[in-house]
Design a protein around this motif. Structure first.
Motif, mmCIF file in Angstrom:
data_model
loop_
_atom_site.group_PDB
_atom_site.id
_atom_site.type_symbol
_atom_site.label_atom_id
_atom_site.label_comp_id
_atom_site.label_asym_id
_atom_site.label_seq_id
_atom_site.Cartn_x
_atom_site.Cartn_y
_atom_site.Cartn_z
ATOM 1 N N MET A 23 -3.990 5.421 8.198
ATOM 2 C CA MET A 23 -2.664 4.887 7.887
ATOM 3 C C MET A 23 -2.737 3.876 6.746
ATOM 4 N N GLN A 24 -3.754 3.023 6.769
ATOM 5 C CA GLN A 24 -3.914 2.044 5.694
ATOM 6 C C GLN A 24 -4.153 2.768 4.364
ATOM 7 N N HIS A 25 -4.989 3.784 4.397
ATOM 8 C CA HIS A 25 -5.239 4.599 3.214
ATOM 9 C C HIS A 25 -3.942 5.235 2.723
ATOM 10 N N GLN A 26 -3.168 5.804 3.620
ATOM 11 C CA GLN A 26 -1.904 6.455 3.264
ATOM 12 C C GLN A 26 -0.967 5.473 2.572
ATOM 13 N N GLN A 27 -0.863 4.278 3.122
ATOM 14 C CA GLN A 27 0.049 3.278 2.561
ATOM 15 C C GLN A 27 -0.401 2.807 1.183
ATOM 16 N N THR A 28 -1.685 2.566 1.018
ATOM 17 C CA THR A 28 -2.164 1.998 -0.234
ATOM 18 C C THR A 28 -2.397 3.029 -1.328
ATOM 19 N N VAL A 29 -2.632 4.288 -0.942
ATOM 20 C CA VAL A 29 -2.958 5.296 -1.945
ATOM 21 C C VAL A 29 -1.819 6.278 -2.198
ATOM 22 N N HIS A 30 -1.141 6.725 -1.155
ATOM 23 C CA HIS A 30 -0.203 7.829 -1.309
ATOM 24 C C HIS A 30 1.280 7.476 -1.184
ATOM 25 N N ASP A 31 1.625 6.333 -0.621
ATOM 26 C CA ASP A 31 3.040 6.041 -0.422
ATOM 27 C C ASP A 31 3.788 5.887 -1.739
ATOM 28 N N LYS A 32 5.087 6.073 -1.674
ATOM 29 C CA LYS A 32 5.929 6.109 -2.867
ATOM 30 C C LYS A 32 5.998 4.791 -3.614
ATOM 31 N N ASP A 33 5.753 3.681 -2.932
ATOM 32 C CA ASP A 33 5.788 2.395 -3.620
ATOM 33 C C ASP A 33 4.441 2.065 -4.259
#
Length: 69
Positions: A23-33
């Motif tokens: 989840m941390q990876h998803q937020q920092t690498v792939h999320d739209k912001d």
């Protein structure tokens, strides 16, 4: 021997030992912001420091490299 459950990122197939790490990876690498993107592989980053670290690790960019206009 300790077994680790492999949790895979659906965006890039990277494996993690826990859902929290994924989840941390998803937020920092792939999320739209994520305003910073690698021009080599199109991976996105939430800050320039992470993008620079990625460039140095995966694309052989040197720390002192500067971009010319």
């Amino acid at each position: 021997m300790r077994l680790f459950k492999k949790i895979t990122c659906q965006s890039c197939s990277r494996s993690f030992g826990s859902e929290e790490e994924r989840m941390q990876h998803q937020q920092t690498v792939h999320d739209k912001d994520s305003p910073y993107d690698c021009k080599v592989c199109n991976q996105n980053f939430s800050n320039m420091q992470d993008m620079r670290a990625h460039l140095q690790k995966f694309h052989s960019y040197k720390k002192d490299r500067t971009q010319s206009a």
